[in-house]
Write a protein that holds these residues in place. Structure first.
Motif, mmCIF file in Angstrom:
data_model
loop_
_atom_site.group_PDB
_atom_site.id
_atom_site.type_symbol
_atom_site.label_atom_id
_atom_site.label_comp_id
_atom_site.label_asym_id
_atom_site.label_seq_id
_atom_site.Cartn_x
_atom_site.Cartn_y
_atom_site.Cartn_z
ATOM 1 N N ASN A 120 0.823 -1.201 0.000
ATOM 2 C CA ASN A 120 0.000 0.000 0.000
ATOM 3 C C ASN A 120 0.858 1.251 0.000
ATOM 4 O O ASN A 120 0.582 2.225 -0.710
ATOM 5 C CB ASN A 120 -0.929 0.012 1.210
ATOM 6 C CG ASN A 120 -2.155 -0.864 1.024
ATOM 7 O OD1 ASN A 120 -3.007 -0.589 0.195
ATOM 8 N ND2 ASN A 120 -2.222 -1.939 1.794
ATOM 9 N N HIS A 147 -14.872 8.998 3.633
ATOM 10 C CA HIS A 147 -13.608 9.060 2.911
ATOM 11 C C HIS A 147 -12.433 9.150 3.874
ATOM 12 O O HIS A 147 -12.558 9.644 4.996
ATOM 13 C CB HIS A 147 -13.577 10.276 1.974
ATOM 14 C CG HIS A 147 -14.686 10.288 0.979
ATOM 15 N ND1 HIS A 147 -15.839 11.022 1.167
ATOM 16 C CD2 HIS A 147 -14.832 9.637 -0.205
ATOM 17 C CE1 HIS A 147 -16.649 10.828 0.150
ATOM 18 N NE2 HIS A 147 -16.064 10.002 -0.700
ATOM 19 N N LEU A 163 -4.498 12.359 -1.370
ATOM 20 C CA LEU A 163 -5.300 11.314 -2.015
ATOM 21 C C LEU A 163 -6.515 11.021 -1.150
ATOM 22 O O LEU A 163 -6.414 10.956 0.083
ATOM 23 C CB LEU A 163 -4.484 10.040 -2.225
ATOM 24 C CG LEU A 163 -3.280 10.133 -3.161
ATOM 25 C CD1 LEU A 163 -2.635 8.761 -3.344
ATOM 26 C CD2 LEU A 163 -3.647 10.737 -4.514
ATOM 27 N N PHE A 165 -9.759 8.410 -0.455
ATOM 28 C CA PHE A 165 -10.137 7.007 -0.643
ATOM 29 C C PHE A 165 -11.550 6.758 -0.122
ATOM 30 O O PHE A 165 -12.016 7.426 0.813
ATOM 31 C CB PHE A 165 -9.151 6.091 0.096
ATOM 32 C CG PHE A 165 -7.738 6.229 -0.376
ATOM 33 C CD1 PHE A 165 -7.249 5.456 -1.414
ATOM 34 C CD2 PHE A 165 -6.887 7.167 0.204
ATOM 35 C CE1 PHE A 165 -5.956 5.596 -1.867
ATOM 36 C CE2 PHE A 165 -5.586 7.319 -0.238
ATOM 37 C CZ PHE A 165 -5.112 6.536 -1.274
ATOM 38 N N ASP A 166 -12.209 5.779 -0.726
ATOM 39 C CA ASP A 166 -13.520 5.327 -0.281
ATOM 40 C C ASP A 166 -13.319 4.452 0.962
ATOM 41 O O ASP A 166 -12.772 3.346 0.879
ATOM 42 C CB ASP A 166 -14.191 4.538 -1.409
ATOM 43 C CG ASP A 166 -15.665 4.281 -1.146
ATOM 44 O OD1 ASP A 166 -16.108 4.446 0.006
ATOM 45 O OD2 ASP A 166 -16.372 3.911 -2.093
ATOM 46 N N LEU A 170 -12.356 0.220 1.792
ATOM 47 C CA LEU A 170 -10.958 0.158 2.234
ATOM 48 C C LEU A 170 -10.819 -0.590 3.552
ATOM 49 O O LEU A 170 -9.863 -1.354 3.739
ATOM 50 C CB LEU A 170 -10.398 1.575 2.372
ATOM 51 C CG LEU A 170 -8.968 1.692 2.909
ATOM 52 C CD1 LEU A 170 -7.971 0.977 2.000
ATOM 53 C CD2 LEU A 170 -8.580 3.153 3.084
ATOM 54 N N LEU A 176 -5.432 0.279 -1.014
ATOM 55 C CA LEU A 176 -5.518 1.684 -1.383
ATOM 56 C C LEU A 176 -5.732 1.880 -2.876
ATOM 57 O O LEU A 176 -6.533 2.718 -3.300
ATOM 58 C CB LEU A 176 -4.243 2.425 -0.948
ATOM 59 C CG LEU A 176 -4.034 2.646 0.549
ATOM 60 C CD1 LEU A 176 -2.698 3.338 0.794
ATOM 61 C CD2 LEU A 176 -5.168 3.468 1.152
ATOM 62 N N GLN A 177 -5.019 1.133 -3.674
ATOM 63 C CA GLN A 177 -5.046 1.360 -5.123
ATOM 64 C C GLN A 177 -6.455 1.240 -5.694
ATOM 65 O O GLN A 177 -6.863 2.026 -6.566
ATOM 66 C CB GLN A 177 -4.098 0.389 -5.826
ATOM 67 C CG GLN A 177 -3.990 0.638 -7.320
ATOM 68 C CD GLN A 177 -2.858 -0.151 -7.954
ATOM 69 O OE1 GLN A 177 -2.146 -0.893 -7.284
ATOM 70 N NE2 GLN A 177 -2.678 0.014 -9.253
ATOM 71 N N THR A 179 -9.327 1.582 -4.086
ATOM 72 C CA THR A 179 -10.357 2.380 -3.402
ATOM 73 C C THR A 179 -10.089 3.879 -3.551
ATOM 74 O O THR A 179 -10.754 4.690 -2.912
ATOM 75 C CB THR A 179 -10.427 2.017 -1.906
ATOM 76 O OG1 THR A 179 -9.119 2.113 -1.314
ATOM 77 C CG2 THR A 179 -10.968 0.613 -1.713
ATOM 78 N N LEU A 180 -9.141 4.232 -4.409
ATOM 79 C CA LEU A 180 -8.828 5.637 -4.649
ATOM 80 C C LEU A 180 -9.995 6.316 -5.363
ATOM 81 O O LEU A 180 -10.498 5.823 -6.370
ATOM 82 C CB LEU A 180 -7.556 5.760 -5.489
ATOM 83 C CG LEU A 180 -7.110 7.182 -5.865
ATOM 84 C CD1 LEU A 180 -6.766 7.995 -4.625
ATOM 85 C CD2 LEU A 180 -5.918 7.121 -6.812
ATOM 86 N N SER A 183 -7.687 12.777 -6.378
ATOM 87 C CA SER A 183 -6.498 13.412 -5.820
ATOM 88 C C SER A 183 -6.722 14.920 -5.744
ATOM 89 O O SER A 183 -7.487 15.496 -6.533
ATOM 90 C CB SER A 183 -5.257 13.104 -6.670
ATOM 91 O OG SER A 183 -5.423 13.606 -7.980
#
Length: 296
Positions: A120, A147, A163, A165-166, A170, A176-177, A179-180, A183
């Motif tokens: 992550n 978030h 960044l 995230f949801d 998550l 992380l990747q 659920t982004l 930005s």
């Protein structure tokens, strides 16, 4: 914005504090040179704080400050909702291999569990929107219950990436990747020509804004300490716009040379929003400050 300091207290023998949160009349603090939480009852005033309990976060790690090479560099902390339960999220900076970890602490069970691992952090490190190509240095994290906001400290590069995230997926996938959500890129002021860098943040749910602190050091890279010029409180919209900034000053209006590394919201009063701040002393004693912020 106007900042009024209500109380200021030195924490004798406690230094390098970097993150804070309050939950159920308990104050939690974390230091970037420690593998444990500091925990104490907290109600209204700083003079009520008498002693801190040390809660281990890592196994086989002494409950004493660690060297720069050994430390996990826990730089940020916030409360997130995990399946309806409040838990403390404690994040390492990611600036070195042994600093690429984030943990959850359950205040009810007192249990510690892993949350984010090295892959992550590798994703964060490779994300140009976050780092701008600079070395990874996560200094702040906050949540609005939907978030998770992760902030890069971009004081040298002046690239202040965030960044978003949801949070719900998550907390189940720890990914992380995937659920982004988006930005952000922040614009922050300088002090005397030296760049500021975000050092902590908290979410004001009743105003739907982020209250962050940024500190200014004269340093040549993202993780070595330098001369402290002062700190600011920064109000941010959820889309990354800077709504207001104010340097923390003394009674004469001069910037106080403190490095504020933690902020948490306490209460709303007719006179303004009440926050608790904590400083990183860089070798000395840390301080707690209770402040009222008048938001225009």
């Amino acid at each position: 914005m106007k900042i009024t300091i209500l109380e200021r207290r030195t924490l004798q023998g406690i230094g390098a504090l970097s993150g804070m949160a309050t939950h159920a009349n308990t104050l939690y603090l974390v230091g970037d040179d420690a593998g444990y939480l500091l925990k104490t009852p907290f109600y209204q005033t700083l003079d009520q704080i008498i002693d801190f309990e040390k809660v281990p976060l890592l196994t086989h790690t002494p409950l004493t400050p660690l060297s720069k090479a050994e430390k996990p560099d826990f730089e940020s902390m916030t409360i997130i909702n995990v399946d309806g339960q409040a838990q403390l999220l404690i994040m390492g900076s990611g600036s070195k291999a042994n600093r690429k970890m984030a943990l959850l602490f359950n205040p009810l069970t007192q249990q510690v569990s892993p949350f984010l691992n090295t892959p992550n952090y590798d994703f964060l490190e490779s994300n140009q929107d976050l780092t701008g190509g600079a070395e990874l240095n996560i200094e702040a994290v906050c949540s609005d219950d939907q978030h998770l906001y992760i902030f890069q400290r971009g004081n040298i590069s002046r690239h202040h990436g965030v960044l978003v995230f949801d949070l719900k997926p998550l907390t189940h996938t720890h990914d992380l990747q995937n659920t982004l959500v988006r930005s952000l890129s922040l614009l922050l002021p300088d002090i005397d020509g030296s760049a500021s860098g975000i050092s902590d943040a908290c979410f004001l749910k009743h105003r739907s804004i982020i209250a962050a602190v940024a500190s200014v050091e004269q340093t040549i890279n993202t993780y070595d300490d330098g001369a402290v010029l002062g700190s600011l409180i920064v109000l941010l919209s959820t889309d990354g716009k800077t709504l207001d900034t104010q340097v923390i000053t003394d009674d004469q209006g001069h910037p106080i040379p403190i490095k504020v590394e933690g902020i948490t919201w306490l209460n709303t009063h007719p006179s303004g929003e009440e926050f608790l701040l904590v400083t990183d002393s860089d070798g000395g004693d840390s301080e707690l400050l209770r402040v009222i912020v008048v938001i225009d």
